[in-house]
Design a protein around this motif. Structure first.
Motif, PDB file in Angstrom:
ATOM      1  N   UNK A 175     -17.093 -32.399  36.936  1.00  0.00           N
ATOM      2  CA  UNK A 175     -18.373 -31.929  37.482  1.00  0.00           C
ATOM      3  C   UNK A 175     -19.231 -31.318  36.387  1.00  0.00           C
ATOM      4  N   UNK A 176     -18.585 -30.605  35.483  1.00  0.00           N
ATOM      5  CA  UNK A 176     -19.325 -29.995  34.378  1.00  0.00           C
ATOM      6  C   UNK A 176     -19.930 -31.061  33.466  1.00  0.00           C
ATOM      7  N   UNK A 177     -19.157 -32.115  33.222  1.00  0.00           N
ATOM      8  CA  UNK A 177     -19.657 -33.199  32.366  1.00  0.00           C
ATOM      9  C   UNK A 177     -20.878 -33.867  32.989  1.00  0.00           C
ATOM     10  N   UNK A 178     -20.772 -34.231  34.276  1.00  0.00           N
ATOM     11  CA  UNK A 178     -21.845 -34.979  34.918  1.00  0.00           C
ATOM     12  C   UNK A 178     -22.982 -34.088  35.417  1.00  0.00           C
ATOM     13  N   UNK A 214     -25.729 -38.556  32.013  1.00  0.00           N
ATOM     14  CA  UNK A 214     -26.170 -39.654  32.894  1.00  0.00           C
ATOM     15  C   UNK A 214     -26.988 -40.685  32.112  1.00  0.00           C
ATOM     16  N   UNK A 215     -27.837 -40.195  31.205  1.00  0.00           N
ATOM     17  CA  UNK A 215     -28.614 -41.118  30.363  1.00  0.00           C
ATOM     18  C   UNK A 215     -27.683 -41.958  29.490  1.00  0.00           C
ATOM     19  N   UNK A 216     -26.660 -41.305  28.928  1.00  0.00           N
ATOM     20  CA  UNK A 216     -25.689 -42.037  28.107  1.00  0.00           C
ATOM     21  C   UNK A 216     -24.919 -43.045  28.951  1.00  0.00           C
ATOM     22  N   UNK A 217     -24.579 -42.671  30.187  1.00  0.00           N
ATOM     23  CA  UNK A 217     -23.836 -43.569  31.075  1.00  0.00           C
ATOM     24  C   UNK A 217     -24.653 -44.826  31.385  1.00  0.00           C
ATOM     25  N   UNK A 218     -25.922 -44.639  31.756  1.00  0.00           N
ATOM     26  CA  UNK A 218     -26.778 -45.792  32.080  1.00  0.00           C
ATOM     27  C   UNK A 218     -26.928 -46.702  30.859  1.00  0.00           C
ATOM     28  N   UNK A 219     -27.191 -46.095  29.700  1.00  0.00           N
ATOM     29  CA  UNK A 219     -27.350 -46.885  28.464  1.00  0.00           C
ATOM     30  C   UNK A 219     -26.074 -47.639  28.133  1.00  0.00           C
ATOM     31  N   UNK A 220     -24.945 -46.958  28.285  1.00  0.00           N
ATOM     32  CA  UNK A 220     -23.661 -47.574  27.950  1.00  0.00           C
ATOM     33  C   UNK A 220     -23.313 -48.696  28.922  1.00  0.00           C
ATOM     34  N   UNK A 272     -18.170 -49.695  20.540  1.00  0.00           N
ATOM     35  CA  UNK A 272     -19.546 -49.399  20.949  1.00  0.00           C
ATOM     36  C   UNK A 272     -19.579 -48.176  21.850  1.00  0.00           C
ATOM     37  N   UNK A 273     -18.651 -48.114  22.805  1.00  0.00           N
ATOM     38  CA  UNK A 273     -18.588 -46.981  23.731  1.00  0.00           C
ATOM     39  C   UNK A 273     -18.300 -45.683  22.987  1.00  0.00           C
ATOM     40  N   UNK A 274     -17.347 -45.727  22.046  1.00  0.00           N
ATOM     41  CA  UNK A 274     -16.990 -44.528  21.279  1.00  0.00           C
ATOM     42  C   UNK A 274     -18.178 -44.041  20.457  1.00  0.00           C
ATOM     43  N   UNK A 275     -18.984 -44.979  19.964  1.00  0.00           N
ATOM     44  CA  UNK A 275     -20.143 -44.604  19.162  1.00  0.00           C
ATOM     45  C   UNK A 275     -21.284 -44.017  19.966  1.00  0.00           C
ATOM     46  N   UNK A 276     -21.261 -44.192  21.300  1.00  0.00           N
ATOM     47  CA  UNK A 276     -22.382 -43.742  22.125  1.00  0.00           C
ATOM     48  C   UNK A 276     -22.105 -42.462  22.903  1.00  0.00           C
ATOM     49  N   UNK A 322     -18.956 -39.108  23.697  1.00  0.00           N
ATOM     50  CA  UNK A 322     -17.654 -38.496  23.410  1.00  0.00           C
ATOM     51  C   UNK A 322     -16.826 -38.306  24.674  1.00  0.00           C
ATOM     52  N   UNK A 323     -17.392 -38.618  25.836  1.00  0.00           N
ATOM     53  CA  UNK A 323     -16.743 -38.325  27.111  1.00  0.00           C
ATOM     54  C   UNK A 323     -15.974 -39.546  27.622  1.00  0.00           C
ATOM     55  N   UNK A 324     -14.673 -39.426  27.727  1.00  0.00           N
ATOM     56  CA  UNK A 324     -13.826 -40.529  28.189  1.00  0.00           C
ATOM     57  C   UNK A 324     -14.177 -40.999  29.599  1.00  0.00           C
ATOM     58  N   UNK A 325     -14.438 -40.088  30.585  1.00  0.00           N
ATOM     59  CA  UNK A 325     -14.808 -40.565  31.933  1.00  0.00           C
ATOM     60  C   UNK A 325     -16.047 -41.453  31.929  1.00  0.00           C
ATOM     61  N   UNK A 326     -17.013 -41.128  31.071  1.00  0.00           N
ATOM     62  CA  UNK A 326     -18.232 -41.947  30.975  1.00  0.00           C
ATOM     63  C   UNK A 326     -17.875 -43.341  30.472  1.00  0.00           C
ATOM     64  N   UNK A 327     -17.007 -43.411  29.469  1.00  0.00           N
ATOM     65  CA  UNK A 327     -16.581 -44.713  28.936  1.00  0.00           C
ATOM     66  C   UNK A 327     -15.854 -45.529  29.999  1.00  0.00           C
ATOM     67  N   UNK A 328     -14.952 -44.884  30.733  1.00  0.00           N
ATOM     68  CA  UNK A 328     -14.181 -45.591  31.760  1.00  0.00           C
ATOM     69  C   UNK A 328     -15.100 -46.141  32.841  1.00  0.00           C
ATOM     70  N   UNK A 329     -16.048 -45.322  33.320  1.00  0.00           N
ATOM     71  CA  UNK A 329     -16.981 -45.771  34.366  1.00  0.00           C
ATOM     72  C   UNK A 329     -17.821 -46.943  33.864  1.00  0.00           C
ATOM     73  N   UNK A 330     -18.305 -46.851  32.619  1.00  0.00           N
ATOM     74  CA  UNK A 330     -19.138 -47.920  32.053  1.00  0.00           C
ATOM     75  C   UNK A 330     -18.352 -49.222  31.930  1.00  0.00           C
ATOM     76  N   UNK A 331     -17.116 -49.135  31.450  1.00  0.00           N
ATOM     77  CA  UNK A 331     -16.281 -50.332  31.277  1.00  0.00           C
ATOM     78  C   UNK A 331     -15.970 -50.973  32.631  1.00  0.00           C
ATOM     79  N   UNK A 332     -15.576 -50.161  33.616  1.00  0.00           N
ATOM     80  CA  UNK A 332     -15.250 -50.704  34.945  1.00  0.00           C
ATOM     81  C   UNK A 332     -16.471 -51.342  35.587  1.00  0.00           C
ATOM     82  N   UNK A 333     -17.634 -50.694  35.441  1.00  0.00           N
ATOM     83  CA  UNK A 333     -18.878 -51.251  36.000  1.00  0.00           C
ATOM     84  C   UNK A 333     -19.211 -52.588  35.349  1.00  0.00           C
TER      85      UNK A 333
END
Length: 265
Positions: free
Chosen positions: A5-8, A14-20, A166-170, A172-183
């Motif tokens: 919750x703190x991360x999101x 959220x901007x990083x998530x959409x871009x990723x 690419x995800x690591x470069x954009x 630092x948050x693992x949950x954001x990477x996981x959500x982006x990859x699954x999407x």
């Protein structure tokens, strides 16, 4: 849960998530084109299963690599140096580097495989052998299911490493990477059958897609040698070529409709 919750709660996340997500979907197009072309070479009853399995393996591989981020980042560390960096340009930047990391080696090998595969498929399309001419249907299904899956798996690995780096470069948050990859993989899953059917219905699109794979392979090889071609240029060229081919398909369909109307009259 509190950490999530703190991360999101941060708008920048959220901007990083959409871009990723957009970046991962775009990077997944290359993977999907290869899977579609390869699966279309299989018997009809195996094509859908091969696409599902190939995309499923891509998801498993990406999530597995995300769980080993420290190892993935370590792949960018040089493992050997040939001691020569090419001729410097006017700004003193070498034309290419000869310090190779495991990532570079994987990209070069994957690029060579893509170039070989695309060139072979183009050759078979342009200059089929007499046996392929006489047994056209058998030629399309000559590829074994296991062979197709192994080839898909090899390219999944190359595209997955590129995707995760690419995800690591954009972010630092693992949950954001996981959500982006699954999407991104979910979008690939939804687009797989329509794309494969579209390629099958329009033979000229196959040649265009093979051209894309040839270009992507060359870019991967160049990237492995330290020559970084901006991805925006690559995808802009692909989008322009696809737009021209869409106009050609539209023209052919319009001509076919006019011919049908004349025959009906």
């Amino acid at each position: 849960m509190t950490d999530m919750l703190a991360i999101f709660a941060d708008p920048a996340v959220w901007a990083a998530l959409v871009t990723l997500v957009v970046m991962e979907v775009v990077l997944g197009i290359d993977n999907l084109i290869f899977i579609s072309i390869l699966s279309n070479k299989l018997p009809q009853h195996q094509q859908r299963r091969a696409r599902r399995l190939g995309i499923g393996l891509a998801l498993v591989m990406r999530l597995a690599l995300l769980s080993m981020i420290a190892w993935i980042v370590g792949l960018t560390a040089p493992v050997f140096d040939l001691g020569w960096q090419g001729v410097p340009d006017a700004h003193g930047v070498p034309s290419f580097e000869t310090r190779f990391s495991w990532r570079d080696i994987i990209l070069i090998v994957g690029g060579l495989f893509l170039v070989w595969k695309a060139t072979t498929e183009i050759h078979h399309s342009v200059d089929p052998s007499p046996s392929e001419d006489l047994l056209d249907k058998k030629a399309h299904v000559a590829l074994g299911f296991g062979t197709a899956i192994i080839q898909i798996l090899l390219l999944d690995m190359v595209f997955s490493i590129d995707s995760i780096l690419t995800a690591v470069g954009m972010t630092d948050h693992l949950p954001v990477m996981v959500i982006a990859v699954i999407t991104a993989v979910a979008v690939m899953l939804l687009a797989a059958d329509p794309l494969a059917e579209f390629i099958e219905r329009n033979p000229t699109v196959v040649m265009l897609a093979l051209g894309f794979l040839l270009m992507i392979g060359a870019v991967l090889i160049a990237d492995g040698f330290g020559v970084h071609v901006p991805k925006g240029y690559i995808y802009a060229a692909m989008a322009f070529s696809a737009g021209v081919e869409a106009l050609n398909i539209w023209q052919r369909r319009a001509q076919a409709r006019r011919a049908e109307r004349r025959q009906g009259a």
